[in-house]
Design an enzyme around this catalytic site. Structure first.
Site, PDB file in Angstrom:
ATOM      1  N   LYS A 238     -11.107   6.496   6.645  1.00 57.09           N
ATOM      2  CA  LYS A 238     -10.749   6.244   5.246  1.00 57.09           C
ATOM      3  C   LYS A 238     -11.993   5.862   4.443  1.00 57.09           C
ATOM      4  O   LYS A 238     -12.193   6.328   3.318  1.00 57.09           O
ATOM      5  CB  LYS A 238      -9.690   5.143   5.163  1.00 57.09           C
ATOM      6  CG  LYS A 238      -8.313   5.619   5.600  1.00 57.09           C
ATOM      7  CD  LYS A 238      -7.328   4.481   5.823  1.00 57.09           C
ATOM      8  CE  LYS A 238      -6.017   5.042   6.386  1.00 57.09           C
ATOM      9  NZ  LYS A 238      -5.070   4.005   6.816  1.00 57.09           N
TER      10      LYS A 238
ATOM     11  N   GLN B 197      -4.472  -2.363   6.665  1.00 59.54           N
ATOM     12  CA  GLN B 197      -4.179  -1.470   7.790  1.00 59.54           C
ATOM     13  C   GLN B 197      -3.124  -2.097   8.709  1.00 59.54           C
ATOM     14  O   GLN B 197      -3.264  -3.245   9.127  1.00 59.54           O
ATOM     15  CB  GLN B 197      -5.482  -1.199   8.570  1.00 59.54           C
ATOM     16  CG  GLN B 197      -5.327  -0.208   9.704  1.00 59.54           C
ATOM     17  CD  GLN B 197      -4.996   1.207   9.229  1.00 59.54           C
ATOM     18  OE1 GLN B 197      -5.582   1.712   8.278  1.00 59.54           O
ATOM     19  NE2 GLN B 197      -4.042   1.852   9.889  1.00 59.54           N
TER      20      GLN B 197
ATOM     21  N   ASP C  35      -0.731   2.426  -0.827  1.00 59.17           N
ATOM     22  CA  ASP C  35       0.073   2.845   0.329  1.00 59.17           C
ATOM     23  C   ASP C  35       1.540   3.034  -0.053  1.00 59.17           C
ATOM     24  O   ASP C  35       2.304   3.633   0.699  1.00 59.17           O
ATOM     25  CB  ASP C  35      -0.013   1.780   1.440  1.00 59.17           C
ATOM     26  CG  ASP C  35      -0.841   2.256   2.621  1.00 59.17           C
ATOM     27  OD1 ASP C  35      -1.094   3.470   2.721  1.00 59.17           O
ATOM     28  OD2 ASP C  35      -1.238   1.402   3.437  1.00 59.17           O
TER      29      ASP C  35
END
Ligand code: NDP
Length: 293
Positions: free
Chosen positions: A54, A98, A121
């Site tokens: 990422k 994460q 997200d």
């Protein structure tokens, strides 16, 4: 094999190129780069690989990446304090924590602490509600990538029978919402569904997000159907090495489907490209610039 293979890598590269163009426009207009903060708690090797990828893709898109690596024994309060700082930081447009988090941290508390307008997200309940009610928000990256692949393959989805196998908050449920928004007739199957095969056999669109290798068999697939395989399952190969397979029996399904995503090289690359896209969208919304397509 009859199915067209949906090349997720190529679609993702094209999307990342569009995002990079949008980023250049944003920088020219706003005088700064869109910024994505990624928070990793602990040493989970798979998570570390995802975070590295990422961060690299963020830089390649011309955006600013802020990586925060915290030790596995970080307290919930320390993590929440970091989220608060990132929420208040004007150079940060997107925040990604994460998952999975270490067991002692309350994941729900952390995810709901992220400013919904920086929640790239799309896991915050505010964004879940926005998706369910058709408002602008952030859509989780994996189902968004699946939808883009389906639109690119089939064009109009209205009226099609779609069966989503799996009902997680990250993939199955938002995927079902997106397909409903496209006016598909949507069925969501899960571990308590009585006859998953019977549902899949009716489907023009099958999205498999189960987490069981080769769960969906070739003879479940309706001839000509489009099959999106979200599954990423690590299996031992006969030569002793490890390999990745999806939730669909690829060879069996490809013999009857109209189009199918491979694993790897299907949905996976789209997920990260959509994260880049969501970050650019967040930046544009925060400075009231025109949104990218
Ligand atoms: P979860 O484990 O959270 O959800 C799995 C779902 O599958 C659950 O809803 C479960 O039902 C359902 N299920 C389990 N067994 C059966 C069964 N026998 N019949 C029907 N349904 C069943 O997984 P995720 O949604 O997070 O991920 C699914 C897969 O996608 C995994 O392989 C994961 O690695 C992969 N993935 C890939 C991504 C990518 O970028 N390509 C991103 C995210 C995930 P129930 O709710 O009843 O338990």
């Amino acid at each position: 094999m009859t199915a067209m293979i949906i090349d997720g890598k190529a679609h993702a590269a094209a999307l990342r190129a569009r995002v990079a163009d949008g980023v250049a426009g944003f920088v020219a207009a706003a005088g700064r780069k869109p910024g994505l903060a990624v928070v990793l708690v602990g040493e989970d090797p798979a998570s570390a690989v995802y975070v590295r990828t990422k961060t690299r893709m963020t830089a390649e898109a011309g955006m600013a990446g802020f990586e925060h690596r915290l030790p596995a024994d970080t307290t919930s309060d320390d993590l929440l304090a970091l989220v608060d700082r990132l929420n208040a930081d004007d150079t940060v447009d997107g925040i990604l924590v994460q998952l999975p988090l270490p067991a002692h941290i309350d994941e729900r508390r952390v995810l709901t602490r992220i400013d919904p307008d920086k929640d790239v997200d799309g896991f915050h309940p505010v964004n879940v509600g926005r998706l369910a009610t058709g408002l602008h928000g952030f859509v989780p990256c994996t189902p968004l990538g699946c939808l883009m692949l389906l639109r690119a393959t089939l064009g109009e989805l209205s009226g099609l029978e779609a069966v989503v196998v799996g009902r997680s908050n990250i993939v199955g449920k938002p995927m079902a919402q997106l397909l409903l928004q496209q006016s598909c007739t949507v069925t969501v199957a899960h571990s308590r569904t009585r006859d998953v095969a019977a549902h899949v056999r009716r489907a023009d669109i099958v999205v498999a997000a189960v987490g069981i290798p080769h769960f969906i068999k070739g003879d479940w697939i309706k001839p000509g159907a489009s099959v999106i395989d979200v599954g990423i399952n690590r299996i031992a190969k006969e030569d002793g090495g490890a390999g990745l397979v999806g939730d669909v029996d690829f060879a069996g399904a490809a013999a009857v489907a109209g189009a199918i995503t491979p694993v790897p090289g299907g949905v996976g690359p789209m997920t990260i490209a959509c994260l880049m896209r969501n970050t650019l969208v967040a930046a544009c919304r925060r400075v009231c610039a025109a949104e990218p397509e």
